[in-house]
Design an enzyme around this catalytic site. Structure first.
Site, short mmCIF file in Angstrom:
data_model
loop_
_atom_site.label_atom_id
_atom_site.label_comp_id
_atom_site.label_asym_id
_atom_site.label_seq_id
_atom_site.Cartn_x
_atom_site.Cartn_y
_atom_site.Cartn_z
N GLY A 143 1.83 12.09 -6.76
CA GLY A 143 2.32 12.25 -5.73
C GLY A 143 3.03 10.69 -5.02
O GLY A 143 2.82 9.46 -4.99
N VAL A 183 0.14 11.77 -0.69
CA VAL A 183 -1.42 11.60 -1.39
C VAL A 183 -2.01 9.93 -1.31
O VAL A 183 -3.35 10.00 -1.13
CB VAL A 183 -0.71 11.48 -3.22
CG1 VAL A 183 -2.32 11.08 -3.68
CG2 VAL A 183 -0.30 12.97 -3.30
N GLY A 184 -1.41 8.98 -1.18
CA GLY A 184 -2.28 7.84 -0.27
C GLY A 184 -2.17 7.48 0.46
O GLY A 184 -3.92 6.67 0.78
N CYS A 224 3.55 -10.21 -9.55
CA CYS A 224 2.89 -10.27 -8.65
C CYS A 224 2.46 -11.84 -8.52
O CYS A 224 2.08 -12.94 -7.26
CB CYS A 224 1.70 -10.40 -7.55
SG CYS A 224 0.32 -9.34 -8.63
N LYS A 235 -4.86 7.20 -7.80
CA LYS A 235 -2.68 8.17 -7.79
C LYS A 235 -2.17 7.02 -8.51
O LYS A 235 -1.78 5.75 -7.87
CB LYS A 235 -2.83 7.97 -5.65
CG LYS A 235 -0.93 8.26 -5.79
CD LYS A 235 -0.82 8.12 -4.96
CE LYS A 235 0.08 6.42 -4.51
NZ LYS A 235 1.47 6.85 -5.50
N GLY A 248 2.94 7.66 -1.91
CA GLY A 248 2.61 7.42 -0.32
C GLY A 248 2.35 7.53 0.14
O GLY A 248 1.08 7.70 0.82
N GLU A 260 -4.87 -6.51 -3.57
CA GLU A 260 -4.41 -7.05 -4.19
C GLU A 260 -3.06 -7.03 -3.82
O GLU A 260 -2.26 -6.14 -4.22
CB GLU A 260 -4.56 -6.91 -5.86
CG GLU A 260 -4.36 -8.07 -6.78
CD GLU A 260 -2.90 -8.12 -7.21
OE1 GLU A 260 -2.29 -9.00 -6.66
OE2 GLU A 260 -2.57 -7.53 -8.11
N GLU A 265 9.07 -12.92 -0.65
CA GLU A 265 8.43 -11.91 -2.53
C GLU A 265 9.69 -11.57 -2.38
O GLU A 265 10.32 -11.01 -1.87
CB GLU A 265 7.62 -11.79 -2.61
CG GLU A 265 6.87 -10.42 -4.34
CD GLU A 265 5.41 -10.04 -4.07
OE1 GLU A 265 5.26 -10.31 -4.91
OE2 GLU A 265 5.57 -9.17 -3.38
#
Length: 464
Positions: A200, A205-206, A278, A169, A202, A244, A372
């Site tokens: 799709g 589909v996630g 990141c 995905k 998150g 990650e 972040e």
């Protein structure tokens, strides 16, 4: 390119939803494409196809899998110009970075895994035990928008080399470049069901991938908050997870550093991909004796980063990926509570742009130093000695990357004390076959090279 379809079981098929999602160009705010809004049922179809293909792919000798990855690399390399253009359109990465990083890096990673699989390491024996490394099984790969092909390839190539089958995905914000990979996979002749694509959201589909009972491992790159949710979903069935996640990396400039190089490279690192990286060195820690000069140089360097059209060769900062991301970054800037020395520059009226911004005299405990930002925003802080630098750098819930500048042995001594997964000394280049991953809330597991391959393998001892 079948952007109106999913890729399941070696075929382009329609989503069960019948609905689509718009893909926006963040530099112009124009809709450039639509892709299917996949469903949990689509995920189930893809997982079933991956499960059906698993035994055959797992039994295929690793060297043969490596040869197929080599064919995939050849087919994808022929699409390098299209990769750079596509990422420029859907993410806004300036053309030079899109060519060198967004296209060049995933091709290097894919080549590395093709070579690694083509020449597998011999099985070892410990006493009377044969140690065997076997594929984990069906892998669900959920990838982010900031490096939309590299993050896909880092997972997919390693998993395929290990003998796993994959359901991917990609991010709903930047899904288009994944279609180039699947066109290449189709051309390369990967067996049906080995690699599947479901686009799709998150939440739909996630979540379906993370919670599917027949997904043996979930490999996720994205925010720490979402990573936590993925981990919880997989934990219910004791599935393996590789994460990650975020970072707040420190760039430490010691008293004997090459100040000009350290600052200029440091600003470039923090602003790479409009700060949507990141590993970005978003905290610049400078020895107090060099501090004023560093601030002045950082401000001047940042002002040289022209913001604008990603396809203009003179552009160094493209847009942020979305209006929401732009507004989030602006919020950090407005709340900074520190001395702004660069950033009050004009940006295009249309598009999701933020000028390269530098703050000095930042409190190490402040929001700007701890959270972040994921935009072109640099926070500069002073330290008194090496001990102080290490203390400030490690004062973070993240631990993904970092840099140290100074006399090599001294810099190495400082690097060894940083609680982070990677450190670059004096501007050393990124290594695409070295292990990549984080400490603390920056993640679990490693990607790239042999360490990345091992993430997708189980270890078995056979006594004989």
């Amino acid at each position: 390119m079948n952007r109106d379809s999913l890729y399941i079981g070696g075929r382009w098929v329609s989503s069960t939803s019948g609905h689509t999602m718009a893909v926006e160009n963040p530099a112009t705010e124009e809709i450039i494409a639509h892709v299917p809004a996949g469903t949990g049922e689509d995920v189930h179809r893809a997982v079933s196809a991956a499960r059906a293909a698993f035994d055959g792919w797992a039994r295929t000798p690793m060297a043969e899998r490596g040869a197929l990855l080599g064919k995939l690399h050849e087919a994808l390399s022929a699409r390098a110009a299209d990769i750079a253009k596509t990422v420029g359109l859907e993410l806004g990465t300036p053309l030079k970075v899109a060519k060198n990083v967004q296209a060049g890096l995933p091709l290097a990673v894919l080549r590395g895994y093709a070579d690694l699989a083509a020449d597998p390491v011999p099985e070892e024996s410990i006493g009377h035990s044969l140690i065997v490394h076997e594929p984990v099984g069906v892998v669900g790969a959920i990838t982010p928008w900031n490096y939309p092909l590299h993050q896909v390839v880092a997972k997919v190539a390693a998993a395929l080399a290990a003998g796993c089958t994959v359901v991917l995905k990609p991010s709903e914000l930047t899904p288009l470049v994944a279609y180039l990979l699947f066109d290449a996979a189709d051309e390369a002749g990967l067996p049906d069901g080995v690699l599947n694509l479901v686009t799709g959201t998150g939440t739909e589909v996630g979540a379906a991938i993370a919670g599917h009972p027949d997904v043996d491992m979930v490999s996720f790159t994205g925010s720490t908050a979402t990573g936590r949710a993925v981990s919880h979903a997989a934990a219910d069935r004791i599935a393996r997870v590789a994460l990650e996640l975020g970072g707040k990396s420190a760039n430490i400039i010691l008293s004997d550093a090459d100040l000009t190089k350290a600052v200029k490279v440091g600003v470039g690192n923090a602003f790479l991909n409009s700060g949507q990286t990141c590993t970005a060195w978003t905290r610049m820690l400078v020895h107090r004796d060099l501090y004023d000069s560093a601030v002045e140089l950082a401000a001047a360097t940042a002002q040289g980063y022209r913001t604008g059209d990603p396809f203009d060769e003179g552009t160094r900062l493209g847009p942020l990926v979305s209006a929401g991301q732009r507004d989030r970054v602006r919020g950090f800037i407005e709340r900074a509570g520190a001395r702004m020395v660069a950033g009050a520059a004009d940006v295009p009226d249309k598009g999701y742009f933020v000028a390269g911004t530098v703050f000095a005299d930042v409190d190490p405990a402040s929001e700007l130093a701890q959270e972040e930002v994921f935009g072109p925003v640099l926070a500069i802080m002073a330290f008194d000695d090496d001990e102080d630098a290490v203390r400030i750098a490690n004062n973070s819930r993240y631990g993904l990357a970092g840099g140290v500048w100074g006399e090599p042995e001294r810099a190495l001594a400082v690097a060894r004390r940083l609680r982070t997964g990677a450190v670059d000394l004096n501007g050393a280049a990124f290594n695409p076959v070295a292990p990549f991953g984080g400490y603390k809330q920056s993640g679990v597991g490693r990607e790239l090279g042999s360490y990345g391959l091992a993430e997708f393998q189980q270890t078995k001892a056979i006594q004989r």
